[in-house]
Design a protein around this motif. Structure first.
Motif, short mmCIF file in Angstrom:
data_model
loop_
_atom_site.label_atom_id
_atom_site.label_comp_id
_atom_site.label_asym_id
_atom_site.label_seq_id
_atom_site.Cartn_x
_atom_site.Cartn_y
_atom_site.Cartn_z
N GLY A 52 0.79 -1.23 0.00
CA GLY A 52 0.00 0.00 0.00
C GLY A 52 0.82 1.27 0.00
N GLU A 53 2.13 1.16 0.13
CA GLU A 53 2.99 2.34 0.15
C GLU A 53 2.96 3.05 -1.20
OE1 GLU A 53 7.67 3.40 1.06
OE2 GLU A 53 6.83 1.53 1.83
N ALA A 54 2.96 4.37 -1.15
CA ALA A 54 3.00 5.17 -2.38
C ALA A 54 4.40 5.08 -2.99
CB ALA A 54 2.66 6.62 -2.08
N VAL A 55 4.44 4.85 -4.30
CA VAL A 55 5.71 4.77 -5.02
C VAL A 55 5.59 5.52 -6.34
CG1 VAL A 55 6.54 2.61 -3.99
CG2 VAL A 55 5.06 2.53 -6.00
N ALA A 56 6.73 5.86 -6.90
CA ALA A 56 6.77 6.56 -8.18
C ALA A 56 7.83 5.92 -9.06
CB ALA A 56 7.07 8.03 -7.98
N ALA A 57 7.55 5.85 -10.34
CA ALA A 57 8.50 5.31 -11.31
C ALA A 57 8.94 6.41 -12.26
CB ALA A 57 7.86 4.17 -12.10
N PHE A 58 10.19 6.31 -12.68
CA PHE A 58 10.73 7.28 -13.63
C PHE A 58 11.48 6.52 -14.72
CE2 PHE A 58 13.83 10.17 -15.44
CZ PHE A 58 13.08 11.31 -15.64
N GLY A 59 11.31 6.95 -15.95
CA GLY A 59 12.03 6.33 -17.04
C GLY A 59 11.73 7.02 -18.35
N PHE A 60 12.07 6.33 -19.40
CA PHE A 60 11.98 6.90 -20.74
C PHE A 60 11.15 5.99 -21.64
CE2 PHE A 60 15.76 8.24 -18.56
CZ PHE A 60 15.76 9.61 -18.75
N PRO A 61 9.87 5.78 -21.29
CA PRO A 61 9.03 4.87 -22.07
C PRO A 61 8.71 5.43 -23.45
CG PRO A 61 7.67 6.04 -20.51
CD PRO A 61 9.11 6.41 -20.22
N LEU A 62 8.67 4.53 -24.42
CA LEU A 62 8.30 4.90 -25.79
C LEU A 62 9.01 6.19 -26.20
CD1 LEU A 62 4.50 4.15 -25.32
CD2 LEU A 62 6.19 2.65 -26.40
N ASN A 63 10.34 6.22 -25.98
CA ASN A 63 11.09 7.46 -26.13
C ASN A 63 11.06 8.05 -27.53
OD1 ASN A 63 12.71 5.54 -27.28
ND2 ASN A 63 14.59 6.34 -26.43
N SER A 64 10.69 7.28 -28.54
CA SER A 64 10.58 7.86 -29.88
C SER A 64 9.23 8.52 -30.09
CB SER A 64 10.81 6.78 -30.95
OG SER A 64 9.82 5.78 -30.84
N VAL A 65 8.28 8.30 -29.15
CA VAL A 65 6.94 8.85 -29.27
C VAL A 65 6.62 9.85 -28.16
CG1 VAL A 65 4.48 8.25 -29.31
CG2 VAL A 65 6.15 6.70 -30.34
N LEU A 66 6.94 9.47 -26.91
CA LEU A 66 6.61 10.32 -25.77
C LEU A 66 7.75 11.29 -25.47
CD1 LEU A 66 5.00 7.62 -23.45
CD2 LEU A 66 3.85 9.21 -24.99
N ALA A 67 7.63 12.03 -24.39
CA ALA A 67 8.63 13.03 -24.01
C ALA A 67 10.01 12.40 -23.85
CB ALA A 67 8.22 13.71 -22.71
N SER A 68 11.00 12.99 -24.48
CA SER A 68 12.37 12.48 -24.40
C SER A 68 13.05 12.86 -23.09
CB SER A 68 13.20 12.99 -25.58
OG SER A 68 13.27 14.41 -25.53
N SER A 69 12.42 13.75 -22.33
CA SER A 69 13.02 14.20 -21.07
C SER A 69 12.73 13.26 -19.91
CB SER A 69 12.49 15.60 -20.72
OG SER A 69 11.08 15.56 -20.61
N GLY A 70 11.99 12.21 -20.13
CA GLY A 70 11.67 11.27 -19.07
C GLY A 70 10.23 11.43 -18.62
N ASN A 71 9.69 10.36 -18.06
CA ASN A 71 8.30 10.34 -17.61
C ASN A 71 8.25 9.91 -16.16
OD1 ASN A 71 6.20 9.83 -20.39
ND2 ASN A 71 8.37 10.21 -20.55
N PHE A 72 7.36 10.50 -15.39
CA PHE A 72 7.21 10.25 -13.96
C PHE A 72 5.76 9.86 -13.70
CE2 PHE A 72 6.07 11.94 -9.74
CZ PHE A 72 7.07 11.37 -8.94
#
Length: 184
Positions: A52-72
């Motif tokens: 149940g703890e709140a967590v966050a993920a960061f990465g570069f999904p679908l980097n050719s389509v989505l933001a190249s600066s990373g996604n949170f």
């Protein structure tokens, strides 16, 4: 990575750096990469996370389509084990897309509590059980990461304080400790 080399693009997309693979943990899909470049910030690793703890993920999904600066993205730990009760994994409701694998999973204090690995294959699940899974994603627990780093004699920091950060501040920290890696 047949030659042991990996091209790495820092999240600012300004600099390309070649890194070397120093060690691999194929069972947990972890690798230790070395670059001749100092990071602006260093991650702290906190083994142990609660259901149940709140967590966050960061990465570069679908980097050719989505933001190249990373996604949170942020949500919760939904199970303390993965598929077939594999206790090396956490199940998370944090959205995961191709390309986020290897990114940090952070707690509310920006400590690394896991490494994002995968998501349940929705099409195979629909074919097998007739229902579409939603937000069934996985991360390797930070304990496995800590064990891997210890086995390679890499020192790492553990949390000193428990200051909760607002999501934008956690996103800034995630970006500061993350690197976009492209294998060639």
């Amino acid at each position: 990575m047949s030659n042991g080399g990996v091209s790495a693009l820092w999240s600012t997309w300004i600099e390309t750096v070649t890194v070397r693979t120093l060690a691999r943990d194929t069972a947990n899909d972890l690798a230790l990469l070395k670059a001749d470049h100092a990071a602006a910030k260093v991650a702290t690793i906190r083994p142990g996370v609660r259901l149940g703890e709140a967590v966050a993920a960061f990465g570069f999904p679908l980097n050719s389509v989505l933001a190249s600066s990373g996604n949170f993205t942020h949500r919760d730990v939904t199970a303390l084990a993965g598929i077939r009760d594999d206790t090396c994994f956490l199940r998370i409701s944090t959205p995961v897309q191709p390309g986020i694998s290897g990114g940090p999973l952070l707690d509310e204090n920006s400590n690394v509590v896991g490494v994002v690995t995968s998501k349940l294959n929705a099409l195979k699940t629909v074919a097998a059980i007739g229902d579409l899974p939603q937000n069934v994603n996985f991360a390797i627990k930070a304990g496995a990461l800590a064990t891997f780093l210890e086995s390679t004699r890499v020192e790492f920091q553990t949390p000193v304080t428990a200051t909760r950060l607002a999501p934008p501040d956690r996103a800034d920290m995630a970006n500061a400790i993350s690197l976009f890696v492209r294998c060639e």
